[in-house]
Design a protein around this motif. Structure first.
Motif, PDB file in Angstrom:
ATOM      1  N   LYS A  56       0.831  -1.212   0.000  1.00  0.00           N
ATOM      2  CA  LYS A  56       0.000   0.000   0.000  1.00  0.00           C
ATOM      3  C   LYS A  56       0.866   1.264   0.000  1.00  0.00           C
ATOM      4  O   LYS A  56       0.566   2.242  -0.694  1.00  0.00           O
ATOM      5  CB  LYS A  56      -0.928  -0.005   1.223  1.00  0.00           C
ATOM      6  N   ASN A 205     -13.084  -3.434  -4.297  1.00  0.00           N
ATOM      7  CA  ASN A 205     -12.167  -3.553  -3.163  1.00  0.00           C
ATOM      8  C   ASN A 205     -10.750  -3.207  -3.591  1.00  0.00           C
ATOM      9  O   ASN A 205      -9.994  -2.587  -2.841  1.00  0.00           O
ATOM     10  CB  ASN A 205     -12.211  -4.967  -2.593  1.00  0.00           C
ATOM     11  N   PHE A 206     -10.424  -3.614  -4.815  1.00  0.00           N
ATOM     12  CA  PHE A 206      -9.109  -3.319  -5.377  1.00  0.00           C
ATOM     13  C   PHE A 206      -9.258  -3.130  -6.880  1.00  0.00           C
ATOM     14  O   PHE A 206     -10.154  -3.707  -7.502  1.00  0.00           O
ATOM     15  CB  PHE A 206      -8.117  -4.463  -5.092  1.00  0.00           C
ATOM     16  N   LYS A 241      -7.677   2.639  -4.192  1.00  0.00           N
ATOM     17  CA  LYS A 241      -7.927   1.207  -4.397  1.00  0.00           C
ATOM     18  C   LYS A 241      -6.990   0.584  -5.422  1.00  0.00           C
ATOM     19  O   LYS A 241      -7.017  -0.620  -5.636  1.00  0.00           O
ATOM     20  CB  LYS A 241      -9.381   1.008  -4.854  1.00  0.00           C
ATOM     21  N   PHE A 252      -3.876  -9.284   0.352  1.00  0.00           N
ATOM     22  CA  PHE A 252      -5.135  -8.630   0.717  1.00  0.00           C
ATOM     23  C   PHE A 252      -6.306  -9.613   0.714  1.00  0.00           C
ATOM     24  O   PHE A 252      -7.199  -9.532   1.563  1.00  0.00           O
ATOM     25  CB  PHE A 252      -5.411  -7.458  -0.235  1.00  0.00           C
ATOM     26  N   ILE A 256      -8.362  -9.739   4.176  1.00  0.00           N
ATOM     27  CA  ILE A 256      -9.540  -8.891   4.327  1.00  0.00           C
ATOM     28  C   ILE A 256     -10.704  -9.615   4.990  1.00  0.00           C
ATOM     29  O   ILE A 256     -11.367  -9.068   5.883  1.00  0.00           O
ATOM     30  CB  ILE A 256      -9.944  -8.265   2.962  1.00  0.00           C
ATOM     31  N   TYR A 318      -4.267   3.720   3.188  1.00  0.00           N
ATOM     32  CA  TYR A 318      -3.912   2.304   3.174  1.00  0.00           C
ATOM     33  C   TYR A 318      -5.095   1.429   3.601  1.00  0.00           C
ATOM     34  O   TYR A 318      -5.055   0.209   3.462  1.00  0.00           O
ATOM     35  CB  TYR A 318      -2.727   2.019   4.105  1.00  0.00           C
ATOM     36  N   ILE A 320      -8.321  -0.777   3.939  1.00  0.00           N
ATOM     37  CA  ILE A 320      -9.025  -1.651   2.994  1.00  0.00           C
ATOM     38  C   ILE A 320     -10.485  -1.846   3.412  1.00  0.00           C
ATOM     39  O   ILE A 320     -11.146  -2.772   2.955  1.00  0.00           O
ATOM     40  CB  ILE A 320      -8.307  -2.997   2.835  1.00  0.00           C
ATOM     41  N   CYS A 322     -12.196  -2.902   6.121  1.00  0.00           N
ATOM     42  CA  CYS A 322     -12.644  -4.177   6.682  1.00  0.00           C
ATOM     43  C   CYS A 322     -13.503  -3.993   7.925  1.00  0.00           C
ATOM     44  O   CYS A 322     -14.225  -4.906   8.321  1.00  0.00           O
ATOM     45  CB  CYS A 322     -11.443  -5.060   7.008  1.00  0.00           C
TER      46      CYS A 322
END
Length: 729
Positions: A56, A205-206, A241, A252, A256, A318, A320, A322
Motif C-alpha cells: 500500500k 475492493n481493489f 484502491k 489482501f 480482508i 492504506y 481496505i 474491513c
C-alpha cells in the motif's frame, strides 16, 4: 464543549445505548471474537500484514503512474476511465452515462464510495430508480437510514426490527419472521430489480492497474450480478484502491475476510476486466443479445490527493475498509457508527476518511470517542496507526476553535505549549500534572474541597466533569518525597544485580504512591538498586486531549531527565501502563528516532521487569507467595497491545496465585474519558461487563490507574496494582 453541548451529546449517546446498543454490541463483539479465532489459526497473518502495508505504501507513492496505467489498460479493453475531482464531478459523470444510455433504473452493490458521493440521491433527483442489492444496504434503503458499520451497515438492527420494517413497507401476504424468510424475500425482490435494471453500479475492493481488473470481495454475490446483468456497468472507486497488478493482490485476499468477518476467505472473490465480449441478456425474450456492453471506471479523488500529501494522515489511504478497527473498539461496540462515525464512514479509521473527504467539521462530533486505547492497532490488517490519526485530527480541531470563554483564566498559568482556543476541559485534563502537584501540596484540604457539592457543581458546569464520578484523592506525601526521606535505595549499587530508575508517573507520584513504594520494595528484595529521580509527566495527558506540541515538549523533558541514567546502564521501570506505552509507541513520533529507540530499549513495564528478574535467577521467595489465593486480574488495553500484559499473569501464577482474567478487554474509563459528563454513561456501559465478570472475586487487581478507578466504582471495593499485592510489606 459548552454545558448545552455536553448535555446534548450525553442525551444522544444515552438514546443510542438504549435503542441500537444491544444489537451493535452483540454483532460487533461476535465479529471481533471471530477475527481472533481466524488469526489464531493462520500463523502467517502478521507477516502478511507487514507485506500488505508495504504494498500500500508503494502504491500510494506511485499513484499518478498507476492511474495512467489503469487508464491505458481499461481503454485497451474497450472501457472508459474518468478521474473525478469531487463528488459533484463524479455524480455528473454517472448521470451523463445514464442519460446517454437512456437509463431508467440502476442496481448497486458493494460501494461505500458511492455512499460518500451520495449518488443515489443525485440519480433519484433525475427520476432514475436506484436499488441497493446487498441485504444490509437494502434494509437501510427501506428504512431511510445511514450505514452504522463499514461492512455490516445494518448491524444496529435486530432480526425482529427488520421483519417489522419489511412487513410494514412491503405488506407481504404472509408476515415475514425468520432470517430465512427475510433473506428469501429480499433475494426474490432484488432479483427482479436486477433483471429489469438498465445499468449496474459497483465499487471495487481493489483495482489492478496492469490489467484494468476490478476485484470485488463479497459474501452475497449481488455485486457480480449487478456488474454483468445490465448492459452498462459503472464502477466507482477511490483512487487509493489501485494496486499495480495481480501479483500484489494475494496478501489482501488472505487478510480482508479474516479481519472483517473472521472467515478464511469471503464467499465470492470476483475479478472482472470489463467490458467483456459475453452476450448481453434479454430476460423478456430469453434470447442472448449481441454483446453491446459498456464499462466506465470512475476513479474518485475527493480529497484523497490532499491526504496523500499529508504526512500525518496519509496512512488513511492504506485502509481496505474491513471494519476491524470498529469491531475491536469498546466504545464502538456500545454505540456503533451512528454515534462513532461521520457523514459516511464509521469506526476508528472514520476520523481520517471524514477529515479527508468531508472536512474536519464532519469529525468534531465523534472524534473524542477514540480514547487512544490502541486495541485497533493490532486489529488493522495493514498496520495503520489509527489512534495517532485521531490524535492529529483532534489537535487540528482544537486549533480551529474559538477561545473558550474561560480560556483567559488559565492562559499563561498552565505550562502547556498551546495557543488559545482549547476548551477549559482539555486544558485542565491536558495539564493534569500541574493540578496534581497543587492538589498533593495542599492535601487534605484539596481533597475535602474537591469533594464538596458546590465545587462538584462548578466542575460539572464549567469543566464538564460529571458529578457522579468520584474524583481521585491526592496524597500529601509524594513517592519522590517518601523515597528521599528514607535515604534512597536500601540496596547499594555495589551489592546489586542491576540498577533501575522507577519512573514517578503523575498518578503514582501524587495520587497512588503506595504502588510506587511497593515497586521500590519489590525490586530491592530481588537485588536491584533503585532510584526515584524527579521526572516530569510523560506527555500522555496532553496527547489524550489532542495537545501534540505539549506532548512533544513533555517527551523531550522526560528524555532529558532519563538520558543520563540510560547512559549509565540503568533500567527504566514504569508502573503506569499508559506511560510505558507512551515511551514504547508514541515517542517514536515525538522524539528523534535515536532518542526514542534508546529510551524504548531501556524501559520496562514493572511486571515485565519482575518477570525478567525471576527468569534470571532472582529469589521468588522474596515476594509475597500466593499459596493458591484466587485473584481476578484486568490488564490495561495498551499493555495488551504491547504484549506486556501477559507478564503480570505469569508472575502471579509463578508465585502461586490462582489467576482469573476476563474476556472483556476494556474497562471503559480511559483516563479522563470516564470523568467527562458527555461520556460518563458510555464509560459505565463499557465497564459494566468487566465488573460483572469480577463480581464474585474477593481480590481484584488492575494494572492501570483508570482501570482500577472504574472497577472500584462499579464493584465498590479496592482494585490494586499487582505489584502492591506481591511486593514485600
Amino acid at each position: 464543549m459548552s454545558r448545552n453541548a455536553d448535555e446534548s451529546r450525553a442525551e444522544r449517546i444515552r438514546a443510542i445505548l438504549e435503542t441500537e446498543g444491544p444489537a451493535v454490541s452483540a454483532n460487533a463483539s461476535l465479529l471481533n471474537e471471530k477475527r481472533y479465532d481466524a488469526i489464531d489459526s493462520f500463523p502467517a497473518y502478521d507477516e502478511l500484514r507487514s507485506e500488505a502495508r508495504g504494498i500500500k505504501e508503494d502504491a500510494i507513492a506511485q499513484l499518478p503512474e498507476l492511474i495512467d496505467r489503469v487508464t491505458e489498460a481499461v481503454e485497451d479493453n474497450g472501457g472508459t476511465v474518468y478521474l473525478a475531482a469531487d463528488a459533484a464531478d463524479a455524480n455528473a459523470y454517472v448521470e451523463s452515462v445514464a442519460a446517454d444510455r437512456g437509463v431508467d433504473s440502476v442496481v448497486k452493490s458493494k460501494s461505500m464510495t458511492t455512499e460518500e458521493i451520495e449518488v443515489n440521491d443525485h440519480l433519484e433527483s433525475r427520476e432514475i430508480d436506484v436499488w441497493e442489492t446487498d441485504l444490509g444496504e437494502f434494509v437501510l434503503q427501506v428504512a431511510d437510514e445511514a450505514p452504522s458499520h463499514l461492512v455490516g451497515p445494518a448491524m444496529h438492527k435486530s432480526r425482529a426490527e427488520i421483519a417489522a420494517l419489511f412487513n410494514g413497507h412491503f405488506e407481504p401476504e404472509e408476515p415475514l419472521e425468520t432470517a430465512e424468510e427475510l433473506t428469501r424475500f429480499a433475494r426474490d425482490y432484488l432479483g427482479e430489480r436486477i433483471r429489469e435494471a438498465d445499468m449496474g453500479m459497483t465499487g471495487a475492493n481493489f483495482v489492478l492497474a496492469e490489467s484494468g481488473t476490478i476485484v470485488l470481495v463479497t459474501n452475497e454475490g449481488n455485486a457480480r450480478k449487478s456488474a454483468v446483468t445490465p448492459d452498462t456497468h459503472v464502477a466507482v472507486a477511490g483512487v487509493e484502491k489501485l494496486l499495480p497488478s495481480v501479483a500484489e493482490l494475494e496478501p489482501f485476499v488472505q487478510l480482508i475476510a479474516r479481519a472483517a468477518t473472521g472467515q478464511p476467505i469471503a464467499q465470492y472473490v470476483s475479478m472482472l476486466s470489463p467490458p467483456t465480449e459475453s452476450p448481453t441478456l434479454d430476460f423478456e425474450s430469453d434470447e442472448l443479445g449481441g454483446g453491446d456492453r459498456e464499462f466506465h471506471l470512475v476513479l474518485l479523488d475527493n480529497g484523497r490527493f490532499d491526504l496523500r500529501e499529508d504526512d500525518e494522515l496519509r496512512e488513511t489511504l492504506y485502509c481496505i475498509r474491513c471494519g476491524a478497527c470498529a469491531n475491536s473498539c469498546a466504545n464502538f461496540q456500545s454505540v456503533g457508527g451512528h454515534a462513532f462515525g461521520g457523514e459516511t464512514y464509521t469506526g476508528g479509521i472514520a476520523t481520517g476518511w471524514e477529515a479527508g473527504v468531508h472536512g474536519a467539521e464532519s469529525v468534531a462530533e465523534f472524534n473524542d470517542l477514540c480514547t487512544g486505547c490502541t486495541r485497533c492497532v493490532n486489529a488493522c490488517p495493514v498496520e495503520i496507526d489509527i489512534p495517532w490519526i485521531n490524535t492529529v485530527v483532534r489537535d487540528r480541531l482544537n486549533r480551529g476553535q474559538d477561545p473558550d470563554r474561560f480560556d483567559h483564566l488559565v492562559d499563561g498559568l498552565l505550562p502547556d505549549e498551546e495557543a488559545p482556543g482549547f476548551t477549559l476541559q482539555k486544558r485542565l485534563f491536558g495539564n493534569f500534572e500541574s493540578l496534581a502537584r497543587v492538589g498533593s501540596a495542599t492535601a487534605p484540604v484539596s481533597n475535602r474541597l474537591a469533594s464538596s457539592r458546590p465545587v462538584r457543581a462548578v466542575l460539572e458546569r464549567a469543566v464538564g466533569i460529571d458529578r457522579r464520578r468520584e474524583l481521585p484523592t491526592f496524597a500529601r506525601r509524594t513517592l519522590i518525597d517518601w523515597f528521599d526521606a528514607r535515604g534512597g535505595s536500601r540496596v547499594a549499587p555495589a551489592d546489586a544485580t542491576r540498577e533501575a530508575v522507577v519512573y514517578p508517573d503523575t498518578y503514582t507520584n501524587y495520587l497512588s504512591p503506595e504502588r510506587g513504594k511497593a515497586t521500590v520494595r519489590a525490586l530491592e528484595s530481588l537485588g536491584v538498586a533503585v532510584r526515584v529521580p524527579p521526572v516530569g509527566e510523560s506527555g500522555r495527558a496532553p496527547l489524550s486531549q489532542g495537545m501534540v506540541d505539549t506532548a512533544r515538549a513533555r517527551a523531550s523533558d522526560v528524555y532529558g531527565s532519563l538520558a543520563e541514567h540510560v547512559d549509565a546502564g540503568r533500567d527504566v521501570v514504569v508502573i503506569e501502563p499508559s506511560d510505558h506505552a507512551m515511551i514504547h509507541r508514541e515517542y517514536e513520533r515525538l522524539l528523534p528516532a535515536a532518542s526514542a529507540r534508546r529510551l524504548r530499549e531501556s524501559s520496562y513495564d514493572v511486571m515485565e521487569y519482575v518477570y525478567g528478574l525471576l527468569e534470571n535467577g532472582a529469589d521468588a521467595d522474596a515476594l509475597r507467595a500466593g499459596d493458591g489465593e484466587a485473584v481476578a486480574y484486568h490488564g490495561h488495553c495498551q499493555g495488551r497491545t504491547l504484549g506486556t500484559d501477559a507478564y503480570a499473569v505469569a508472575v502471579l501464577e509463578r508465585l502461586g496465585y490462582d489467576v482469573r482474567t476476563s474476556d472483556v478487554e476494556c474497562c471503559g474509563m480511559a483516563g479522563s474519558f470516564g470523568y467527562k459528563r458527555a461520556y460518563y454513561e458510555l464509560s459505565v456501559d463499557v465497564g459494566e461487563p468487566l465488573a460483572d465478570s469480577f463480581a464474585d472475586a474477593e481480590t481484584v487487581l488492575a494494572s492501570g490507574t483508570s482501570c482500577g478507578e472504574q472497577l472500584e466504582a462499579l464493584l465498590e471495593r479496592p482494585a490494586r496494582h499487582p505489584i502492591e499485592h506481591v511486593g514485600p510489606q
